[in-house]
Design a protein around this motif. Structure first.
Motif, PDB file in Angstrom:
ATOM      1  N   UNK A 121      12.935  23.781 -23.107  1.00 58.03           N
ATOM      2  CA  UNK A 121      12.143  24.330 -24.208  1.00 58.03           C
ATOM      3  C   UNK A 121      11.721  25.757 -23.870  1.00 58.03           C
ATOM      4  N   UNK A 122      11.940  26.666 -24.803  1.00 54.71           N
ATOM      5  CA  UNK A 122      11.585  28.072 -24.610  1.00 54.71           C
ATOM      6  C   UNK A 122      10.184  28.320 -25.170  1.00 54.71           C
ATOM      7  N   UNK A 123       9.241  28.686 -24.289  1.00 54.40           N
ATOM      8  CA  UNK A 123       7.829  28.833 -24.658  1.00 54.40           C
ATOM      9  C   UNK A 123       7.335  30.211 -24.253  1.00 54.40           C
ATOM     10  N   UNK A 124       6.590  30.877 -25.148  1.00 53.84           N
ATOM     11  CA  UNK A 124       5.954  32.141 -24.785  1.00 53.84           C
ATOM     12  C   UNK A 124       4.474  32.108 -25.160  1.00 53.84           C
ATOM     13  N   UNK A 125       3.709  32.988 -24.505  1.00 55.35           N
ATOM     14  CA  UNK A 125       2.278  33.153 -24.770  1.00 55.35           C
ATOM     15  C   UNK A 125       2.040  34.581 -25.250  1.00 55.35           C
ATOM     16  N   UNK A 126       1.302  34.720 -26.344  1.00 60.84           N
ATOM     17  CA  UNK A 126       0.879  36.045 -26.814  1.00 60.84           C
ATOM     18  C   UNK A 126      -0.646  36.053 -26.777  1.00 60.84           C
ATOM     19  N   UNK A 127      -1.199  36.798 -25.840  1.00 55.40           N
ATOM     20  CA  UNK A 127      -2.643  36.767 -25.556  1.00 55.40           C
ATOM     21  C   UNK A 127      -3.040  38.083 -24.898  1.00 55.40           C
ATOM     22  N   UNK A 173      15.948  36.480 -28.376  1.00 57.05           N
ATOM     23  CA  UNK A 173      16.041  35.231 -29.111  1.00 57.05           C
ATOM     24  C   UNK A 173      14.658  34.618 -29.229  1.00 57.05           C
ATOM     25  N   UNK A 174      14.307  34.182 -30.429  1.00 58.33           N
ATOM     26  CA  UNK A 174      12.966  33.655 -30.654  1.00 58.33           C
ATOM     27  C   UNK A 174      12.792  32.311 -29.949  1.00 58.33           C
ATOM     28  N   UNK A 175      11.585  32.027 -29.452  1.00 60.11           N
ATOM     29  CA  UNK A 175      11.355  30.803 -28.676  1.00 60.11           C
ATOM     30  C   UNK A 175      11.213  29.572 -29.559  1.00 60.11           C
ATOM     31  N   UNK A 176      11.158  28.408 -28.928  1.00 61.98           N
ATOM     32  CA  UNK A 176      10.890  27.164 -29.655  1.00 61.98           C
ATOM     33  C   UNK A 176       9.427  27.084 -30.057  1.00 61.98           C
ATOM     34  N   UNK A 177       8.547  27.544 -29.154  1.00 59.55           N
ATOM     35  CA  UNK A 177       7.108  27.366 -29.357  1.00 59.55           C
ATOM     36  C   UNK A 177       6.354  28.599 -28.877  1.00 59.55           C
ATOM     37  N   UNK A 178       5.389  29.045 -29.690  1.00 58.37           N
ATOM     38  CA  UNK A 178       4.558  30.208 -29.352  1.00 58.37           C
ATOM     39  C   UNK A 178       3.102  29.770 -29.271  1.00 58.37           C
ATOM     40  N   UNK A 179       2.429  30.148 -28.195  1.00 56.16           N
ATOM     41  CA  UNK A 179       0.970  30.008 -28.112  1.00 56.16           C
ATOM     42  C   UNK A 179       0.403  31.383 -28.436  1.00 56.16           C
ATOM     43  N   UNK A 180      -0.310  31.463 -29.559  1.00 58.00           N
ATOM     44  CA  UNK A 180      -0.625  32.763 -30.148  1.00 58.00           C
ATOM     45  C   UNK A 180      -2.123  32.957 -30.347  1.00 58.00           C
ATOM     46  N   UNK A 181      -2.675  33.962 -29.665  1.00 56.25           N
ATOM     47  CA  UNK A 181      -4.051  34.374 -29.924  1.00 56.25           C
ATOM     48  C   UNK A 181      -4.069  35.138 -31.249  1.00 56.25           C
TER      49      UNK A 181
END
Length: 251
Positions: A1-7, A45-53
């Motif tokens: 799973x491709x996951x990124x954090x934007x914070x 490439x866009x991830x599966x899941x983003x944790x976004x502030x």
């Protein structure tokens, strides 16, 4: 799973990264501003899941969606609750308020996994196919539960149960007589065993019996507080994302 954090707050980003690691989720990328995120999405490439502030150093993260079409699933992480409605208009899974609670994070991640189709072949035998063809109205649901009382087993009829709830990693049922009994099942396991016309899962901790509802009161953040006939050990709150379905279930 491709996951990124934007914070934009790096300590918060690192804390979230550690929490996700404990859930076996590795974050490959951490971004810190609207501009940085837009540039990254344009070239990767866009991830599966983003944790976004929501509030980033150079603006609101909603500006990212104005610049780029993003189809990734999103779990919002923010210290503010006034953006909840706007967030849920996007492809959001959940809306977590800071400081993020570990149980809330686990629930949100599990919700994402449940909504994501599993890429694997499914083999059904004849009995499985028969189960799929059964009319839901004809389905047999649990009519009683056996619980252990000391060295004895006690049978409790489903009509005598006000609610099922989880507490301290245990699952309990609460009876009309005000008694609590520990079960071997999890709430997730009960999903397929309880008659959906009678029992509704109002949040990650509670299933309640429609016949046990004594009162319903508006609660903060567009939620509902439920008063049951005898259960009073914890607040019984309908989660914000479940309120619409709950109201439909009542009718």
């Amino acid at each position: 799973m491709h996951v990124i954090i934007i914070e934009d707050e790096k300590p918060s980003a690192r804390r979230l990264q550690r929490m996700l690691k404990s859930l076996n989720l590795q974050t490959q990328v951490m971004l810190h501003s609207v501009e940085e995120a837009v540039n990254w999405f344009q070239n990767n490439q866009h991830p599966d899941l983003i944790f976004l502030d929501i509030q980033l150093s150079d603006g609101l993260s909603f500006e990212i969606f104005e610049a780029i079409e993003i189809k990734s699933a999103i779990i919002f992480t923010t210290a503010y609750d006034e953006y909840a409605l706007q967030a849920f208009k996007l492809n959001s899974i959940d809306y977590l308020l800071k400081p993020i609670d570990a149980d809330d994070l686990t629930y949100a991640v599990n919700k994402y996994k449940e909504r994501t189709p599993k890429k694997q072949a499914v083999t059904l035998d004849f009995n499985d196919i028969k189960k799929l063809l059964v009319n839901p109205l004809d389905r047999e649901y649990k009519k009683r539960f056996s619980v252990k009382v000391g060295q004895h087993l006690k049978l409790i009829n489903i009509d005598d149960i006000e609610c099922f709830y989880s507490e301290n990693k245990g699952t309990y049922l609460h009876t009309n007589e005000g008694r609590n009994y520990l079960l071997d099942n999890t709430l997730e396991h009960l999903e397929n065993e309880l008659e959906p016309k009678t029992f509704f899962r109002i949040n990650r901790k509670f299933f309640i019996n429609i016949n046990a509802i004594k009162d319903m009161v508006s609660y903060t953040n567009s939620r509902l507080q439920i008063e049951l006939n005898s259960y009073n050990e914890q607040e019984v709150i309908v989660a914000r994302e479940r309120v619409k379905d709950f109201k439909a279930w009542l009718e």
